[in-house]
Scaffold this active site. Structure first.
Site: not given
Ligand code: ADP
Length: 666
Positions: A572, A615
């Protein structure tokens, strides 16, 4: 000498006698009783001065102390369970709902009308049994022979099968085997004429529950079927999929497990798999091994004192890395409902039935659990908490708990929510509430000592933000994003770690060299590959980003992710690396308060990533103003609770180009 020997012998006889009495006084299952008796017989012929003698005594003592037949009765009151979960835990609605569903399924199975299949080729017997059982409120199906019975077993399942032993073509034994193969929990009761009682006993060895001799007595049929049903239900109520609580530390996994035990009225025990180095820690050592001990599973059962506790197996994602022996086989066996009814601990060497234990596994990241194990589990995700949630949890749960534990109940200090908020921002950086609880504990302790020492009144204290600084000292954390300038070649990213989400800053630099890409900062292989992909995409599309086509000629590029001691991996960061590179090569600064997460393909498309909630929470903790996430994560983003995204801009992008437009300044 001989007098001495005589008294030693007397002592031994007394000990052996004591052990026999002990074995008699507890109710052991037959197979265990046999082993215990055999061991005592052996010891009675052994010299007490040998090591084996002592080992033998310890073993019998252990064997007898296990709760072979002891179990607590389940409390299956859903309303009460729901009340306990809600009282003990703030929020976690989805998690609580899944747990209650899990319990509801069990209750449903237990409360429906029990189904019985009666198989007998003698019509009168068949009709009689049907009549008796229907009156007892069972739902009864009949079959006049083996073939018919097997057909009925194929099309639906039964709680109990009552079958005649002697029938033409397909016998009762065949039906027993068929039933057990297809429905291991279904209990089979054999019906037999006196002549074939031996065969009936044979059938019990093959797994039949019991037998009823013909001509049968009404009462015997009733009680035997009732007992068989109890047995079936006790296994069903314990079985069902194994729950796995997955999420960052301090998000309430352990405490919720305890509440599940409380709600069910079961004992609670916990085993940390994380630090385990050896399979023997699960399964024990053989008795021939010096200093042999049972494994943790059996030891916890003994400590719980019941054979059906809620047993939490912590950190299942941390085993296997430095494990001796075969951890998966031991754990697979423990967690497999088909096998764990006869779990063998090496030390015990007698099968122990673990099928009534309710296992709850925990992990930080469920994906890191070995696949065969993960397949057994129903995974329930716990995510980190938003600031609002943390404040609520602190005020409603953590403060009262710490006030109690630090002995301040009579003088309970009040905490203002601004004080809690200050602790969260300046003294903790975490997804869960562990450090928050620790800091609250410190404050409570300091209040107690400081005021007791100085003989000041500790009544009516209100902990305000100023108090927090006075007790906890200078702040430990600063917002990583605030107060820093936007820079060329430095991009803000979001990653997902075991401790929850985290913010990273990716730096890129270019210098004279030989077209090499250097990567530093404890990056894993996947992250290295993402960097390669990002660079290749930029090289092949330089014009698109206003970058000179020959930027790599006679140059090296270095990508670095600070905080190098912490290993980082995962795809990511790809999009963030691309942003850092394009910023560097185009000379446009990247906004520090915009954080990017996404996997990148060679053609510059952005693929979805995991851990969106974690996140986004990490971004807020670090003071980020806007996050840019993959368009393909749209559903995850839409499902974020409002207090997680409060005050934060969330943008979606499908290509590197789109991201660049949102992050790089002109
Ligand atoms: P984990 O097992 O996930 O690491 P714990 O269960 O040990 O977390 O939780 C840490 C502390 O936070 C415990 O004191 C727990 O009671 C508290 N806690 C966490 N989440 C909640 C919640 N939703 N409501 C109340 N207390 C909570």
């Amino acid at each position: 000498m001989s007098i001495f020997k005589k008294s030693e012998e007397k002592q031994q006889n007394a000990t052996i006698e004591e052990f026999r009495e002990m074995i008699n006084s507890v109710h052991l299952p037959n197979h265990v009783r046999q082993i215990a008796d055999k061991e005592v017989d052996m010891l009675s012929r052994m010299s007490p001065s040998t090591a084996e003698y002592t080992i033998g005594l310890t073993y019998i003592d252990y064997l007898v102390s296990l709760p072979w037949n002891k179990r607590t009765a389940d409390n299956l009151d859903l309303g009460r369970a729901s009340k306990i979960l809600n009282e003990r835990h703030h929020g976690l609605h989805d998690v609580k709902e899944r747990i209650l569903e899990h319990l509801a399924v069990k209750i449903l199975v237990i409360n429906r009308k029990p189904r019985v299949l009666v198989v007998d080729d003698e019509e009168i017997a068949r009709r009689n049994l049907e009549h008796i059982l229907t009156k007892e409120d069972y739902s009864v199906t009949t079959a006049a022979n083996g073939v018919e019975a097997i057909g009925k077993l194929e099309s639906s399942d039964f709680d109990i099968v009552l079958t005649d032993l002697k029938m033409e073509k397909i016998s009762g034994i065949d039906i027993l085997e068929k039933t057990k193969a297809k429905y291991p929990n279904t209990q089979v009761v054999m019906i037999t004429a006196y002549a074939s009682v031996d065969t009936a006993i044979e059938a019990i060895k093959l797994g039949a529950f019991h037998y009823i001799a013909k001509p049968f007595k009404l009462e015997e049929v009733r009680t035997t079927v009732k007992q068989a049903l109890d047995k079936k239900l006790s296994t069903v109520s314990a079985k069902g999929s194994i729950l796995c609580f997955a999420g960052p530390p301090g998000t309430g996994k352990t405490s919720l497990g305890k509440s599940v035990a409380e709600a069910l009225g079961r004992k609670f025990s916990r085993i940390a798999l994380g630090g385990m180095k050896d399979e023997a820690e699960i399964r024990g050592h053989r008795r021939t091994y010096a200093g042999a001990m049972p494994g943790r599973i059996i030891e916890e059962i003994r400590r719980a004192g019941s054979s059906n506790p809620v047993m939490m197996l912590d950190e299942a994602d941390k085993i296997g890395q430095d494990f001796k022996g075969d951890p998966s086989s031991a754990l697979l066996e423990v967690l497999d409902p088909e096998q764990n009814c006869s779990f063998i601990d090496h030390y015990l060497d007698v099968p122990f039935d673990l099928s009534n234990v309710m296992f709850i596994v925990t992990a930080n990241i469920a994906d890191n659990i070995q696949e065969p194990l993960r397949d057994r589990m129903e995974i329930i995700e716990f995510s980190g908490y938003s600031e609002d949630e943390k404040i609520n949890i602190a005020l409603q749960h953590l403060v009262p708990k710490q006030v109690r534990e630090q002995g301040l109940s009579d003088y309970a200090p009040g905490f203002t929510s601004t004080a809690i908020s200050r602790i969260i921002h300046e003294y903790t950086r975490e997804a869960g509430t562990r450090n928050l609880e620790r800091q609250i504990a410190t404050i409570c302790r300091k209040i107690a000592t400081e005021f007791v020492h100085h003989k000041e009144s500790i009544r009516n204290i209100e902990v305000t933000p100023e108090f927090v600084e006075r007790f906890l000292g200078p702040r430990k954390y600063y917002l990583e994003v605030a107060g820093e300038k936007d820079r060329v070649g430095v991009a803000t990213g979001l990653v997902w770690t075991e401790a929850g989400g985290d913010i990273i800053f990716i730096e890129a630099a270019r210098m004279k060299g030989k077209r090499e890409l250097m990567l530093t900062g404890s990056l894993g292989n996947v992250m290295r590959e993402s960097a390669q992909a990002a660079l290749s995409h930029i090289r092949s599309n330089a014009a698109l980003f206003d970058i000179p086509a020959d930027f790599f000629e006679n140059h090296d590029i270095h990508i670095h992710v600070p905080a190098g001691a912490i290993p980082k991996d995962g795809p990511s960061a790809g999009a963030t690396i691309a942003v850092a590179l394009i910023s560097l090569l185009s000379g446009r600064p990247a906004r520090r308060d915009v954080a990017v997460s996404g996997e990148i393909t060679l053609s510059g498309r952005i693929l979805p990533v995991g851990g969106i909630t974690e996140k986004v929470l990490a971004a807020r903790r670090a003071g980020v103003k806007t996050v840019v996430l993959p368009l393909k994560n749209k559903v995850d983003v839409e499902n974020l609770p409002p207090d997680v995204t409060k005050g934060l801009g969330v943008l979606l992008a499908d290509t590197v180009e789109e991201i660049i437009g949102k992050v790089l300044t002109k």
